[in-house]
Design a protein around this motif. Structure first.
Motif, PDB file in Angstrom:
ATOM      1  N   PHE A  94       0.842  -1.197   0.000  1.00 49.07           N
ATOM      2  CA  PHE A  94       0.000   0.000   0.000  1.00 49.07           C
ATOM      3  C   PHE A  94       0.875   1.242   0.000  1.00 49.07           C
ATOM      4  N   GLN A  95       0.258   2.352  -0.380  1.00 48.97           N
ATOM      5  CA  GLN A  95       0.916   3.658  -0.366  1.00 48.97           C
ATOM      6  C   GLN A  95       0.035   4.624   0.401  1.00 48.97           C
ATOM      7  N   GLY A  96       0.654   5.678   0.899  1.00 48.18           N
ATOM      8  CA  GLY A  96      -0.101   6.725   1.568  1.00 48.18           C
ATOM      9  C   GLY A  96       0.048   6.667   3.072  1.00 48.18           C
ATOM     10  N   GLU A  97      -0.614   7.593   3.715  1.00 52.18           N
ATOM     11  CA  GLU A  97      -0.583   7.696   5.174  1.00 52.18           C
ATOM     12  C   GLU A  97      -1.941   7.310   5.732  1.00 52.18           C
ATOM     13  N   LEU A  98      -1.934   6.613   6.856  1.00 52.71           N
ATOM     14  CA  LEU A  98      -3.164   6.202   7.512  1.00 52.71           C
ATOM     15  C   LEU A  98      -3.940   7.430   7.973  1.00 52.71           C
ATOM     16  N   ALA A  99      -5.212   7.471   7.612  1.00 54.91           N
ATOM     17  CA  ALA A  99      -6.084   8.585   7.995  1.00 54.91           C
ATOM     18  C   ALA A  99      -7.107   8.102   9.017  1.00 54.91           C
ATOM     19  N   GLY A 100      -7.848   9.011   9.618  1.00 53.63           N
ATOM     20  CA  GLY A 100      -8.910   8.647  10.539  1.00 53.63           C
ATOM     21  C   GLY A 100     -10.073   8.014   9.804  1.00 53.63           C
ATOM     22  N   CYS A 101     -10.862   7.244  10.518  1.00 54.47           N
ATOM     23  CA  CYS A 101     -12.006   6.546   9.928  1.00 54.47           C
ATOM     24  C   CYS A 101     -13.264   6.936  10.689  1.00 54.47           C
ATOM     25  N   ASP A 102     -14.323   7.295   9.964  1.00 55.12           N
ATOM     26  CA  ASP A 102     -15.562   7.718  10.636  1.00 55.12           C
ATOM     27  C   ASP A 102     -16.397   6.545  11.153  1.00 55.12           C
ATOM     28  N   GLU A 103     -15.946   5.302  10.920  1.00 54.49           N
ATOM     29  CA  GLU A 103     -16.695   4.132  11.389  1.00 54.49           C
ATOM     30  C   GLU A 103     -16.122   3.539  12.669  1.00 54.49           C
ATOM     31  N   GLY A 104     -14.969   4.065  13.089  1.00 54.51           N
ATOM     32  CA  GLY A 104     -14.351   3.541  14.297  1.00 54.51           C
ATOM     33  C   GLY A 104     -12.884   3.897  14.361  1.00 54.51           C
ATOM     34  N   THR A 105     -12.139   3.128  15.147  1.00 49.58           N
ATOM     35  CA  THR A 105     -10.720   3.373  15.382  1.00 49.58           C
ATOM     36  C   THR A 105      -9.890   2.344  14.638  1.00 49.58           C
ATOM     37  N   LEU A 106      -8.921   2.806  13.849  1.00 49.78           N
ATOM     38  CA  LEU A 106      -8.000   1.921  13.148  1.00 49.78           C
ATOM     39  C   LEU A 106      -6.785   1.661  14.024  1.00 49.78           C
ATOM     40  N   LYS A 107      -6.343   0.397  14.043  1.00 49.88           N
ATOM     41  CA  LYS A 107      -5.180   0.058  14.864  1.00 49.88           C
ATOM     42  C   LYS A 107      -4.443  -1.124  14.247  1.00 49.88           C
ATOM     43  N   TRP A 108      -3.102  -1.041  14.222  1.00 50.01           N
ATOM     44  CA  TRP A 108      -2.284  -2.181  13.805  1.00 50.01           C
ATOM     45  C   TRP A 108      -2.210  -3.143  14.981  1.00 50.01           C
ATOM     46  N   VAL A 109      -2.590  -4.396  14.736  1.00 52.21           N
ATOM     47  CA  VAL A 109      -2.643  -5.408  15.797  1.00 52.21           C
ATOM     48  C   VAL A 109      -1.712  -6.562  15.422  1.00 52.21           C
ATOM     49  N   ASP A 110      -0.870  -6.976  16.365  1.00 55.28           N
ATOM     50  CA  ASP A 110       0.017  -8.116  16.143  1.00 55.28           C
ATOM     51  C   ASP A 110      -0.816  -9.344  15.771  1.00 55.28           C
ATOM     52  N   LYS A 111      -0.350 -10.080  14.764  1.00 52.40           N
ATOM     53  CA  LYS A 111      -1.088 -11.261  14.311  1.00 52.40           C
ATOM     54  C   LYS A 111      -1.304 -12.262  15.442  1.00 52.40           C
ATOM     55  N   ASP A 112      -0.341 -12.379  16.364  1.00 53.74           N
ATOM     56  CA  ASP A 112      -0.506 -13.343  17.454  1.00 53.74           C
ATOM     57  C   ASP A 112      -1.410 -12.833  18.574  1.00 53.74           C
ATOM     58  N   LYS A 113      -1.946 -11.627  18.448  1.00 53.70           N
ATOM     59  CA  LYS A 113      -2.880 -11.068  19.441  1.00 53.70           C
ATOM     60  C   LYS A 113      -4.331 -11.049  18.922  1.00 53.70           C
ATOM     61  N   MET A 114      -4.527 -11.509  17.690  1.00 59.10           N
ATOM     62  CA  MET A 114      -5.849 -11.437  17.069  1.00 59.10           C
ATOM     63  C   MET A 114      -6.908 -12.188  17.878  1.00 59.10           C
ATOM     64  N   GLU A 115      -6.542 -13.320  18.444  1.00 57.21           N
ATOM     65  CA  GLU A 115      -7.528 -14.140  19.150  1.00 57.21           C
ATOM     66  C   GLU A 115      -8.043 -13.482  20.424  1.00 57.21           C
ATOM     67  N   SER A 116      -7.357 -12.439  20.890  1.00 56.26           N
ATOM     68  CA  SER A 116      -7.821 -11.745  22.098  1.00 56.26           C
ATOM     69  C   SER A 116      -8.830 -10.638  21.770  1.00 56.26           C
ATOM     70  N   LEU A 117      -9.041 -10.353  20.485  1.00 50.65           N
ATOM     71  CA  LEU A 117      -9.963  -9.279  20.095  1.00 50.65           C
ATOM     72  C   LEU A 117     -11.413  -9.758  20.129  1.00 50.65           C
ATOM     73  N   ASN A 118     -12.316  -8.815  20.343  1.00 51.26           N
ATOM     74  CA  ASN A 118     -13.751  -9.093  20.280  1.00 51.26           C
ATOM     75  C   ASN A 118     -14.165  -9.121  18.808  1.00 51.26           C
ATOM     76  N   MET A 119     -14.128 -10.330  18.225  1.00 49.49           N
ATOM     77  CA  MET A 119     -14.509 -10.501  16.823  1.00 49.49           C
ATOM     78  C   MET A 119     -15.663 -11.501  16.747  1.00 49.49           C
ATOM     79  N   TRP A 120     -16.321 -11.515  15.600  1.00 48.95           N
ATOM     80  CA  TRP A 120     -17.339 -12.529  15.355  1.00 48.95           C
ATOM     81  C   TRP A 120     -16.677 -13.903  15.391  1.00 48.95           C
ATOM     82  N   LYS A 121     -17.398 -14.900  15.913  1.00 47.98           N
ATOM     83  CA  LYS A 121     -16.828 -16.250  15.996  1.00 47.98           C
ATOM     84  C   LYS A 121     -16.434 -16.755  14.606  1.00 47.98           C
TER      85      LYS A 121
END
Length: 164
Positions: A94-121
């Motif tokens: 990808f190119q460009g700079e990360l901008a704000g999102c009006d649908e929520g908060t964007l965050k880079w998450v470590d792949k090994d921490k994904m299972e701790s997130l509140n996601m759909w089963k």
């Protein structure tokens, strides 16, 4: 009355062993409220999946994708709602700079921490397929009115999803 199905895209953008995740906290009456998901959205008239992907990622993140891969199609069934067909992508360029999102908060998450997130089963199922670099797949996920995942079918074969 027949309800029209929705067509959507969803993308997990990768960088430095992390995924860019969207914590959906901003919209009212959002079925995804409080959940962590990738970025994407609904097709507009005459858009191909790739055109929708590129537009939605740019709108939600400010980033322009330069390398992406179509990983699978996910069929969502929710009791009382029309089916949704989601084109699932990963992207690692990808190119460009990360901008704000009006649908929520964007965050880079470590792949090994994904299972701790509140996601759909069901999201954990396709995350596992992506992690294992599975070939292109078709996944059907069925939820009841209480958002309980009661069925998952991968490439025509029912999965054992256990208890939630």
């Amino acid at each position: 009355m027949m309800m029209k199905s929705k067509l959507t895209t969803l993308c997990y953008i990768e960088k430095d062993n992390q995924y860019l995740m969207l914590h959906r906290v901003s919209k009212k009456n959002d079925v995804n409220k409080g959940k962590w998901i990738g970025v994407g959205g609904k097709f507009e008239e005459n858009e191909s999946p790739e055109e929708c992907l590129l537009r939605e990622v740019k709108e939600e993140t400010g980033l322009t994708l330069t390398a992406y891969r179509f990983r699978g199609i996910v069929t969502f069934c929710f009791e009382g709602y029309p089916s949704e067909y989601m084109c699932l992508y990963t992207a690692d360029g990808f190119q460009g700079e990360l901008a704000g999102c009006d649908e929520g908060t964007l965050k880079w998450v470590d792949k090994d921490k994904m299972e701790s997130l509140n996601m759909w089963k069901g999201d954990f199922i396709f995350f596992d397929l992506i992690r294992k670099d599975a070939p292109f797949f078709s996944l059907k996920l069925c939820y009841d009115r209480d958002y309980y995942l009661y069925q998952a079918v991968l490439d025509g074969k029912e999965l054992d999803i256990g208890e939630t």
